[in-house]
Enzyme design. Structure first.
Site, short mmCIF file in Angstrom:
data_model
loop_
_atom_site.label_atom_id
_atom_site.label_comp_id
_atom_site.label_asym_id
_atom_site.label_seq_id
_atom_site.Cartn_x
_atom_site.Cartn_y
_atom_site.Cartn_z
N LYS A 13 0.84 -1.22 0.00
CA LYS A 13 0.00 0.00 0.00
C LYS A 13 0.87 1.26 0.00
CE LYS A 13 -2.24 -1.03 3.88
NZ LYS A 13 -1.76 -2.37 4.25
N ARG A 88 -9.60 0.69 8.67
CA ARG A 88 -9.21 -0.68 8.99
C ARG A 88 -10.32 -1.42 9.73
NH1 ARG A 88 -3.30 0.58 9.00
NH2 ARG A 88 -2.13 -1.36 9.05
N ARG A 127 11.96 -5.26 5.27
CA ARG A 127 11.90 -3.94 4.64
C ARG A 127 12.52 -2.82 5.49
NH1 ARG A 127 5.34 -2.82 4.42
NH2 ARG A 127 5.06 -2.57 6.67
N ARG A 161 11.07 -0.29 10.87
CA ARG A 161 9.97 -0.08 11.81
C ARG A 161 10.04 -1.09 12.94
NH1 ARG A 161 4.67 0.31 8.09
NH2 ARG A 161 3.84 -0.76 9.94
N ARG A 172 -0.41 -8.65 13.38
CA ARG A 172 -1.01 -7.68 12.46
C ARG A 172 -1.90 -8.40 11.45
NH1 ARG A 172 4.28 -4.75 10.64
NH2 ARG A 172 2.96 -3.53 9.27
P1 AMP Z 1 0.73 0.70 8.87
O1 AMP Z 1 1.87 1.66 8.73
O2 AMP Z 1 -0.47 1.08 8.06
O3 AMP Z 1 1.15 -0.73 8.68
O4 AMP Z 1 0.25 0.82 10.40
C1 AMP Z 1 1.11 0.48 11.47
C2 AMP Z 1 0.31 0.30 12.74
O5 AMP Z 1 -0.34 1.54 13.10
C3 AMP Z 1 -0.82 -0.72 12.69
O6 AMP Z 1 -0.38 -2.05 12.90
C4 AMP Z 1 -1.73 -0.23 13.81
O7 AMP Z 1 -1.20 -0.55 15.08
C5 AMP Z 1 -1.63 1.28 13.65
N1 AMP Z 1 -2.64 1.78 12.69
C6 AMP Z 1 -2.40 2.37 11.47
N2 AMP Z 1 -3.55 2.71 10.87
C7 AMP Z 1 -4.55 2.32 11.70
C8 AMP Z 1 -5.96 2.36 11.62
N3 AMP Z 1 -6.60 2.85 10.54
N4 AMP Z 1 -6.67 1.85 12.67
C9 AMP Z 1 -6.06 1.35 13.77
N5 AMP Z 1 -4.71 1.25 13.89
C10 AMP Z 1 -3.96 1.74 12.87
#
Ligand code: AMP
Length: 215
Positions: A13, A88, A127, A161, A172
């Site tokens: 994404k 999400r 990554r 990360r 996740r």
């Molecule tokens: P991402 O960078 O999109 O993989 O997000 C990393 C982490 O941030 C996720 O595993 C969640 O803990 C939190 N997070 C990001 N976006 C959301 C969302 N829309 N709702 C809830 N938690 C989120």
């Protein structure tokens, strides 16, 4: 145009949002990046989010919706938003519908990036990104051309990360299946869902994505 990129962790994404942003001038809106910035700043939201993010759990709907509401009030959103990692949950999707309506905006398409679970752990656990420009790399599939130097900006510092490890990716993925997969039916019913093959190479996925939204 406003679109959502929907798919499991590691499906690409962020990579595709950056490519589309570069190509169209639309704005990438990544809730993960916004929450990581809040963690780094030590704000109250950041402190609450840190443990959840690092254990692979979702942050509360209220908190994320609040962050998105603030972001949508900024003028650059008029260029079109690429929602990356939001919504999400079904509650977040409903909130997004309301937030967009409040601003007289519409959601044009939801791109479902389909990738098999088996390859996600490998993708995510290798990554890293350039600390300066954010360009993404991977230990096995996309090393910088010159070791230790970013291809795009020449930066020499890279970030990994805290939640990109095999253990956390499994949580996740569990969150994804339990809380995010229901959005596929939600957006299908709304006539907005456009599935693409997220397992193809980066350029091919970008091509399919551009075709799906007609840019
Ligand atoms: P991402 O960078 O999109 O993989 O997000 C990393 C982490 O941030 C996720 O595993 C969640 O803990 C939190 N997070 C990001 N976006 C959301 C969302 N829309 N709702 C809830 N938690 C989120």
């Amino acid at each position: 145009m406003n679109i959502v990129l929907l798919g499991p962790p590691g499906c690409g994404k962020g990579t595709q949002a950056r490519i589309l942003e570069e190509r169209t001038g639309m704005v990438q809106l990544s809730t993960g990046e916004m929450l990581r910035a809040a963690v780094a700043s030590g704000s109250e939201i950041g402190q609450q989010a840190k443990v959840l993010i690092e254990s692979g759990h979702l942050v509360s709907d209220d908190m994320v919706i609040g962050v998105v509401r603030e972001r949508l009030a900024q003028p650059d959103i008029a260029r079109g938003a690429i929602f990356d990692g939001f919504p999400r949950t079904v509650a977040q999707a409903e909130a997004l519908d309301t937030l967009l309506k409040e601003q007289n905006l519409t959601l044009d398409a939801v791109i479902e990036m389909q990738v098999k679970d088996e390859i996600l752990v490998d993708r995510v656990s290798g990554r890293f990104t350039c600390a300066n420009c954010g360009e993404g790399y991977h230990d096995r599939s996309k090393q910088p051309k010159k070791s230790g130097v970013c291809d795009v900006c020449g930066g020499t510092n890279f970030n990994r990360r805290a939640d990109d490890n095999a253990e956390t990716v499994k949580s996740r993925l569990i969150s994804y299946h339990a809380q995010t997969v229901p959005l596929i039916a939600y957006y299908k019913a709304a006539g907005k869902l456009k599935p693409i093959d997220g397992m193809a190479g980066i350029d091919e996925v970008a091509r399919q994505l551009a075709k799906a939204i007609g840019v």
